[in-house]
Motif scaffolding. Structure first.
Motif, mmCIF file in Angstrom:
data_model
loop_
_atom_site.group_PDB
_atom_site.id
_atom_site.type_symbol
_atom_site.label_atom_id
_atom_site.label_comp_id
_atom_site.label_asym_id
_atom_site.label_seq_id
_atom_site.Cartn_x
_atom_site.Cartn_y
_atom_site.Cartn_z
ATOM 1 N N SER B 10 0.818 -1.214 0.000
ATOM 2 C CA SER B 10 0.000 0.000 0.000
ATOM 3 C C SER B 10 0.853 1.266 0.000
ATOM 4 O O SER B 10 0.327 2.368 -0.166
ATOM 5 C CB SER B 10 -0.911 0.015 1.237
ATOM 6 N N SER B 11 2.156 1.114 0.186
ATOM 7 C CA SER B 11 3.062 2.262 0.361
ATOM 8 C C SER B 11 2.622 3.148 1.530
ATOM 9 O O SER B 11 2.778 4.368 1.495
ATOM 10 C CB SER B 11 3.157 3.123 -0.906
ATOM 11 N N ILE B 12 2.043 2.516 2.554
ATOM 12 C CA ILE B 12 1.632 3.264 3.750
ATOM 13 C C ILE B 12 2.414 2.689 4.934
ATOM 14 O O ILE B 12 2.528 1.470 5.065
ATOM 15 C CB ILE B 12 0.108 3.134 3.975
ATOM 16 N N SER B 13 2.948 3.574 5.766
ATOM 17 C CA SER B 13 3.831 3.104 6.838
ATOM 18 C C SER B 13 3.072 2.249 7.845
ATOM 19 O O SER B 13 1.858 2.406 8.026
ATOM 20 C CB SER B 13 4.461 4.296 7.548
ATOM 21 N N VAL B 14 3.809 1.351 8.508
ATOM 22 C CA VAL B 14 3.215 0.482 9.529
ATOM 23 C C VAL B 14 2.587 1.328 10.640
ATOM 24 O O VAL B 14 1.488 1.029 11.125
ATOM 25 C CB VAL B 14 4.287 -0.473 10.108
ATOM 26 N N ALA B 15 3.257 2.434 11.006
ATOM 27 C CA ALA B 15 2.727 3.301 12.068
ATOM 28 C C ALA B 15 1.358 3.853 11.678
ATOM 29 O O ALA B 15 0.428 3.893 12.500
ATOM 30 C CB ALA B 15 3.699 4.447 12.343
ATOM 31 N N THR B 16 1.227 4.279 10.398
ATOM 32 C CA THR B 16 -0.058 4.830 9.943
ATOM 33 C C THR B 16 -1.130 3.743 9.899
ATOM 34 O O THR B 16 -2.277 3.963 10.311
ATOM 35 C CB THR B 16 0.118 5.480 8.549
ATOM 36 N N ILE B 17 -0.759 2.541 9.428
ATOM 37 C CA ILE B 17 -1.730 1.435 9.393
ATOM 38 C C ILE B 17 -2.218 1.124 10.812
ATOM 39 O O ILE B 17 -3.408 0.922 11.049
ATOM 40 C CB ILE B 17 -1.103 0.180 8.744
ATOM 41 N N LYS B 18 -1.283 1.112 11.758
ATOM 42 C CA LYS B 18 -1.669 0.831 13.149
ATOM 43 C C LYS B 18 -2.612 1.911 13.693
ATOM 44 O O LYS B 18 -3.531 1.618 14.453
ATOM 45 C CB LYS B 18 -0.419 0.705 14.029
ATOM 46 N N LEU B 19 -2.351 3.168 13.286
ATOM 47 C CA LEU B 19 -3.248 4.251 13.692
ATOM 48 C C LEU B 19 -4.661 4.007 13.147
ATOM 49 O O LEU B 19 -5.654 4.123 13.873
ATOM 50 C CB LEU B 19 -2.701 5.591 13.168
ATOM 51 N N TYR B 20 -4.746 3.635 11.868
ATOM 52 C CA TYR B 20 -6.058 3.383 11.258
ATOM 53 C C TYR B 20 -6.760 2.202 11.945
ATOM 54 O O TYR B 20 -7.979 2.201 12.104
ATOM 55 C CB TYR B 20 -5.914 3.105 9.755
ATOM 56 N N LEU B 21 -5.982 1.196 12.342
ATOM 57 C CA LEU B 21 -6.563 0.054 13.065
ATOM 58 C C LEU B 21 -7.101 0.511 14.428
ATOM 59 O O LEU B 21 -8.219 0.177 14.815
ATOM 60 C CB LEU B 21 -5.503 -1.043 13.281
ATOM 61 N N ARG B 22 -6.281 1.279 15.137
ATOM 62 C CA ARG B 22 -6.681 1.767 16.466
ATOM 63 C C ARG B 22 -7.939 2.616 16.394
ATOM 64 O O ARG B 22 -8.805 2.543 17.259
ATOM 65 C CB ARG B 22 -5.560 2.636 17.068
ATOM 66 N N GLU B 23 -8.020 3.456 15.328
ATOM 67 C CA GLU B 23 -9.166 4.360 15.196
ATOM 68 C C GLU B 23 -10.389 3.660 14.609
ATOM 69 O O GLU B 23 -11.426 4.294 14.403
ATOM 70 C CB GLU B 23 -8.788 5.555 14.318
ATOM 71 N N GLY B 24 -10.231 2.369 14.296
ATOM 72 C CA GLY B 24 -11.373 1.614 13.780
ATOM 73 C C GLY B 24 -11.687 1.896 12.317
ATOM 74 O O GLY B 24 -12.746 1.516 11.817
ATOM 75 N N LEU B 25 -10.795 2.571 11.608
ATOM 76 C CA LEU B 25 -11.028 2.839 10.186
ATOM 77 C C LEU B 25 -10.795 1.586 9.354
ATOM 78 O O LEU B 25 -11.450 1.341 8.354
ATOM 79 C CB LEU B 25 -10.099 3.948 9.688
ATOM 80 N N LEU B 26 -9.808 0.779 9.801
ATOM 81 C CA LEU B 26 -9.453 -0.454 9.116
ATOM 82 C C LEU B 26 -9.864 -1.615 10.021
ATOM 83 O O LEU B 26 -9.512 -1.624 11.202
ATOM 84 C CB LEU B 26 -7.932 -0.471 8.890
ATOM 85 N N SER B 65 -13.952 8.149 9.066
ATOM 86 C CA SER B 65 -14.629 7.051 9.750
ATOM 87 C C SER B 65 -16.143 7.097 9.504
ATOM 88 O O SER B 65 -16.782 6.068 9.251
ATOM 89 C CB SER B 65 -14.309 7.135 11.246
ATOM 90 N N ASP B 66 -16.711 8.295 9.534
ATOM 91 C CA ASP B 66 -18.155 8.447 9.274
ATOM 92 C C ASP B 66 -18.532 7.954 7.882
ATOM 93 O O ASP B 66 -19.544 7.266 7.713
ATOM 94 C CB ASP B 66 -18.574 9.925 9.396
ATOM 95 N N VAL B 67 -17.726 8.305 6.878
ATOM 96 C CA VAL B 67 -18.115 7.914 5.520
ATOM 97 C C VAL B 67 -17.883 6.417 5.300
ATOM 98 O O VAL B 67 -18.647 5.770 4.591
ATOM 99 C CB VAL B 67 -17.425 8.746 4.409
ATOM 100 N N LEU B 68 -16.861 5.849 5.947
ATOM 101 C CA LEU B 68 -16.659 4.405 5.819
ATOM 102 C C LEU B 68 -17.820 3.655 6.479
ATOM 103 O O LEU B 68 -18.310 2.657 5.949
ATOM 104 C CB LEU B 68 -15.323 3.993 6.444
ATOM 105 N N ASP B 69 -18.276 4.147 7.630
ATOM 106 C CA ASP B 69 -19.440 3.547 8.285
ATOM 107 C C ASP B 69 -20.654 3.589 7.366
ATOM 108 O O ASP B 69 -21.446 2.652 7.310
ATOM 109 C CB ASP B 69 -19.779 4.285 9.593
ATOM 110 N N ALA B 70 -20.794 4.723 6.650
ATOM 111 C CA ALA B 70 -21.951 4.871 5.759
ATOM 112 C C ALA B 70 -21.871 3.878 4.598
ATOM 113 O O ALA B 70 -22.891 3.331 4.166
ATOM 114 C CB ALA B 70 -22.028 6.303 5.223
ATOM 115 N N ILE B 71 -20.652 3.616 4.105
ATOM 116 C CA ILE B 71 -20.496 2.621 3.036
ATOM 117 C C ILE B 71 -20.920 1.245 3.556
ATOM 118 O O ILE B 71 -21.621 0.493 2.882
ATOM 119 C CB ILE B 71 -19.023 2.548 2.554
#
Lengths: 212, 212
Positions: B10-26, B65-71
């Motif tokens: 994804s060319s996205i850093s592990v730190a950023t992926i972990k943030l998205y996991l923590r925030e429930g986006l992923l 997060s709101d728009v992903l929930d809506a999807i």
């Protein structure tokens, strides 16, 4: 007027005004005593312009400063366009944009005369790549209609610039129109989406259309 | 795949992926040991979508997060449009928008069927007020051509939504199209401005047009 009145008239806090003064976005007032300065209508107008660029245009203070410098300079208009476009660009990391996305944009732009290193081409390619990555199956027709609408808006932008008298009014129109035109178009597009979805999905179901 | 590969693909850093996991986006991967989880292609695709919303769409993590929930929900499409529009709105302080700007927008929208409390009307009014405050002398004709172009783009948006099969593809198109459509249009508009200004100001002076 004094700082307090400038704040009241502009609805911008004294702390924010002082920040803009410190960053050189707002020219200093005329000092009337060691602790006091007077500000005029040009300050008020410039303050509202800064606020519009930063809040609605979402420019950083540094980017806002660049476009204000371009307004105040005597650069050719076509360069001022470039400054405004760069300030309002969304793409910071060009290296991450795939060649395939750039080629796709080039084929969409067809015979448009576009700077290959300009923001437009890169911004459009980044958006196109993101749309593809996100799995959206956009059609050629959709892209084509976006390009047609963008051309219509750009013609309107340049007509507005041409209608201004003098370099400074033209330059301000270039900058303000480039940055705030995005915000205006985004708002109108949302309103239009509501109108079109109402017409397609809801109009048949409703007893009577909801009040405007 | 493991986290490291997900990051590489994804060319996205592990730190950023972990943030998205923590925030429930992923959504979390499938745990294979206390310290390890496996991720699949849906994770990769969602990750690119998040990145597109946050970077290009400039959404906050909460708005993304709101728009992903809506999807992921089964809300009616017209509501999903509302969520996407609210997430991507630029106007936070509605109270500061003058009635005169709203009235001006209403007269511009004419007989469009628009939610009076929707983002479109307020975003457009805020942009219009900012344009006026900044001293730009915009013409009725300029506003009119923006509204016409916005309507053309919204028709294209809804045609694209209609062409998708199934609720989830339609909802994703609504969200992605609303948020990234702004970025695509902004890029194309900049390219079109270059093309039109070249045609008007530079074409006559140049020996031969600069290479594309």
């Amino acid at each position: 007027m004094r700082m307090a009145q400038l704040s009241e008239e502009s609805s911008i806090s004294v702390a924010t005004i002082k920040l803009y003064l410190r960053e050189g976005l707002l020219p200093p007032g005329t000092r009337t005593s060691p602790n006091q300065a007077q500000y005029g209508l040009p300050h008020l107008r410039r303050l509202k312009l800064i606020q519009a660029l930063v809040k609605l245009g979402r420019l950083s203070l540094a980017a806002a400063s660049d476009v204000l410098d371009a307004i105040d300079s005597d650069r050719p208009l076509i360069e001022t366009f470039g400054v405004a476009q760069r300030a309002a660009t969304r793409v910071v990391d060009r290296a991450s944009i795939r060649d395939a996305a750039l080629e796709r944009v080039d084929s969409l732009l067809g015979d448009w005369h576009v700077d290959p290193d300009g923001c437009g081409r890169y911004d459009a390619a980044a958006a196109l790549a993101a749309l593809q990555d996100s799995g959206l199956s956009a059609t050629e027709d959709w892209y084509r209609r976006y390009a047609d609408a963008a051309l219509a808006v750009a013609e309107a932008d340049l007509d507005l610039v041409d209608a201004q008298e003098g370099r400074s009014a033209k330059a301000e129109t270039v900058v303000v129109g480039t940055v705030l035109g995005d915000a205006l178009f985004a708002g109108l597009r949302r309103a239009a989406q509501q109108h079109v979805s109402y017409t397609r999905y809801a109009a048949g179901d409703a007893e009577s259309p909801p009040a405007r």
